[in-house]
Write an enzyme that holds these catalytic residues in place. Structure first.
Site, short mmCIF file in Angstrom:
data_model
loop_
_atom_site.label_atom_id
_atom_site.label_comp_id
_atom_site.label_asym_id
_atom_site.label_seq_id
_atom_site.Cartn_x
_atom_site.Cartn_y
_atom_site.Cartn_z
N LYS A 1 83.55 -89.05 -16.14
CA LYS A 1 83.76 -89.37 -17.12
C LYS A 1 83.90 -87.15 -17.29
CE LYS A 1 86.68 -90.44 -20.46
NZ LYS A 1 87.08 -92.06 -20.59
N ASP B 1 92.52 -88.52 -22.42
CA ASP B 1 91.36 -89.13 -22.80
C ASP B 1 91.90 -88.80 -24.29
OD1 ASP B 1 89.17 -90.95 -22.81
OD2 ASP B 1 88.69 -90.28 -23.75
N GLY C 1 93.89 -94.96 -35.68
CA GLY C 1 94.39 -94.08 -34.74
C GLY C 1 96.12 -94.18 -34.56
N PHE C 2 96.50 -93.56 -34.65
CA PHE C 2 97.53 -92.79 -34.18
C PHE C 2 98.13 -92.14 -33.13
CE2 PHE C 2 98.80 -88.58 -35.29
CZ PHE C 2 97.70 -87.88 -36.04
N GLY C 3 96.94 -92.01 -31.60
CA GLY C 3 98.14 -91.22 -30.47
C GLY C 3 98.21 -92.06 -29.79
N ASN C 4 98.09 -91.26 -28.25
CA ASN C 4 99.02 -93.09 -27.23
C ASN C 4 98.91 -93.72 -26.94
OD1 ASN C 4 97.98 -93.49 -24.55
ND2 ASN C 4 100.47 -92.39 -24.54
N VAL C 5 96.91 -94.29 -27.12
CA VAL C 5 96.41 -95.31 -27.41
C VAL C 5 96.70 -96.43 -28.31
CG1 VAL C 5 94.57 -97.10 -27.52
CG2 VAL C 5 94.81 -94.74 -26.20
N ALA C 6 97.37 -96.00 -29.92
CA ALA C 6 97.60 -96.40 -30.94
C ALA C 6 99.11 -96.74 -31.02
CB ALA C 6 97.74 -95.72 -32.09
N TRP C 7 99.31 -95.46 -30.27
CA TRP C 7 101.05 -96.18 -30.20
C TRP C 7 101.72 -97.20 -28.77
CZ3 TRP C 7 103.80 -94.57 -25.24
CH2 TRP C 7 104.42 -94.28 -25.18
O1 2IT Z 1 89.27 -94.28 -21.12
C1 2IT Z 1 89.68 -94.47 -20.48
O2 2IT Z 1 89.69 -95.56 -19.78
C2 2IT Z 1 90.62 -93.54 -19.96
N1 2IT Z 1 90.62 -92.65 -20.54
C3 2IT Z 1 91.70 -93.36 -18.68
C4 2IT Z 1 90.63 -92.77 -17.67
C5 2IT Z 1 92.36 -93.11 -16.27
O3 2IT Z 1 91.34 -92.65 -15.43
O4 2IT Z 1 93.42 -92.73 -16.40
#
Ligand code: 2IT
Length: 445
Positions: A124, A164, A235-241
């Site tokens: 990370k 991320d 949230g309202f970003g990529n993951v929430a979407w």
């Molecule tokens: O927390 C995660 O698993 C991510 N941000 C995606 C990591 C990735 O390498 O796709």
């Protein structure tokens, strides 16, 4: 294994790294029984080796803002563990980023990636740079300055970063562009790339889609139908979407999203063009959700509040670590919540998780629920290595299978004598066993 001894030694070495210690403790408590059944783990100091990252790069990122002033940020890459494959994990650009948060994320990533069934180790990175309110040109200059330092330490078979919080397709484009210029190669090295230059179809949606596939499996195991259920998303970003899109497609009704400014309650459900509008909100760069209530007057904006106050069947934290605390857990339970699935990494505090498990609420941790994101990154790596591109259907099918497999692994290790499935234990034990066996096989390194 003496959990308290390991934790206090770790705390003495790394004082104040609270999020990291929280993540380690959760895993240690889960794996204690299994660990003690394997004296060879203790003999090989597997845990002592697993809680220290392989290495950490820390660097200064100096860049020039639009006013011509020089800005200085910190950059990091934590290469946590590569026992089962190249380091793999996202980059987070957010004001809250520090070594503790990136170490917790890298530690979690190691087990999450093990669960995906694909050969990826854990890593990370990121920066305390906040993209909020920055111009496109500033974002580009920052990404380029960040990459000038990091490029030497990554590569398609060593360490493969992705996005991320604060790092989406735009940032990956700028990062990868500079990486390629410096490294003089075109072998992938990043995932989450644009479709025109090696990205995978379905990667943008993958974390949210995968999370809903996992939630479907959780509900199926209890003979509960997702159709018609109300869902609170934060949230309202990529993951929430992605989560809102798939939840709606599967017949659930999502009634909240949130930002740092508060949350939106939309009793009619967030569907159709409202989902597209989430992308507009995100792209504005302001990091607020309040404008949603102006655009859709039947919805309400609650300033400085979190969506967990609403009565819903399913709660999906999709924003950031520790966004759902003990009070929130109590409120959700009192309001009759059926299922809570962390889509953000470590979205719930340790106390909240303990309460959900004590009250036998269907609960699953981020490293299982959100693994579809990195799994699809793994599929992007495969496509890059083969120099081909799979169709959206093909990627989605593989993602769906992977999420079902992760659910199976959780059942295998999380089902005790009673009916209740402890997904925290299941995910941690399944992930740990794979990493531990790989470490054992490769000797003391
Ligand atoms: O927390 C995660 O698993 C991510 N941000 C995606 C990591 C990735 O390498 O796709």
């Amino acid at each position: 294994m003496k959990i308290d001894n390991i934790l206090s030694a770790l705390e003495a070495k790394h004082p104040g790294e609270n999020e990291f210690l929280q993540a380690v403790k959760e895993v240690l408590v889960s794996i204690e029984d299994v660990y003690n059944q394997h004296p060879e783990f203790e003999k090989n100091r597997i845990i002592e080796r697993l809680v220290e990252p392989d290495r950490i790069f820390t660097f200064r990122v100096a860049w020039v803002d639009d006013q011509g002033d020089i800005q200085v940020n910190l950059g990091y890459r934590v290469q946590f563990n590569n026992a089962i494959g190249p380091y793999k994990g996202g980059l987070r650009f957010h004001a809250s980023v520090n070594l503790s948060s990136l170490k917790f994320l890298g530690f979690e990533q190691t087990f999450k990636n093990a669960l995906t069934t694909l050969p990826m180790g854990g890593g990370k990175g990121g920066s305390d740079f906040s993209p909020r309110g920055k111009s496109n040109a500033e974002i580009m200059r920052f990404c380029q300055a960040f990459m000038l330092e990091l490029w030497r330490n990554i590569g398609p078979d060593t360490d493969v970063p992705a996005g991320d919080i604060g790092v989406g397709t735009r940032e990956i484009g700028y990062l990868y562009g500079m990486y390629k210029k410096l490294a003089r190669e075109n072998t992938g090295t990043f995932t989450g790339k644009g479709l025109e230059y090696g990205g995978s179809l379905v990667r943008p949606e993958a974390t949210g889609f995968g999370a809903l596939y996992f939630v479907q499996e959780m509900l199926n195991a209890k003979n509960i139908d997702l159709k018609g259920k109300t869902v609170a998303v934060s949230g309202f970003g990529n993951v929430a979407w992605g989560a809102v899109t798939k939840a709606t497609e599967l017949g659930a009704k999502v009634v909240t999203i949130s930002g740092p400014d508060g949350y939106i309650y939309d009793p009619e459900g967030i569907s159709g063009d409202k989902i597209e509008y989430m992308l507009e909100l995100r792209n504005s760069g302001d990091d607020i959700v309040a404008p949603y209530a102006q655009k859709y007057p039947n919805s309400v904006f609650h300033a400085s509040k979190k969506p967990w106050l609403e009565k819903v069947d399913i709660a999906l934290p999709c924003a950031i670590q520790n966004e759902l605390n003990l009070n929130d857990a109590e409120t959700l339970i009192n309001n009759g919540v059926t299922c809570v699935a962390e889509v953000s990494n470590m979205g719930c505090t340790a106390e909240a998780v303990d309460l959900f498990i004590e009250k036998k609420i269907l609960f699953a941790p981020g490293k299982a629920v959100n693994a579809g994101g990195v799994a699809t990154s793994g599929l992007e790596m495969s496509q890059n290595a083969m120099h081909i591109q799979w169709s959206a259907e093909e990627v989605d099918k593989k993602l769906h299978e992977i999420m079902k497999n992760i659910h199976e692994q959780c059942l295998k290790f999380g089902k005790g004598n009673e009916q209740y499935i402890n997904y925290v234990k299941g995910a941690n034990v399944a992930g740990f066993m794979k990493v531990a066996r790989a470490m054992m096989a490769q000797g003391v390194i």
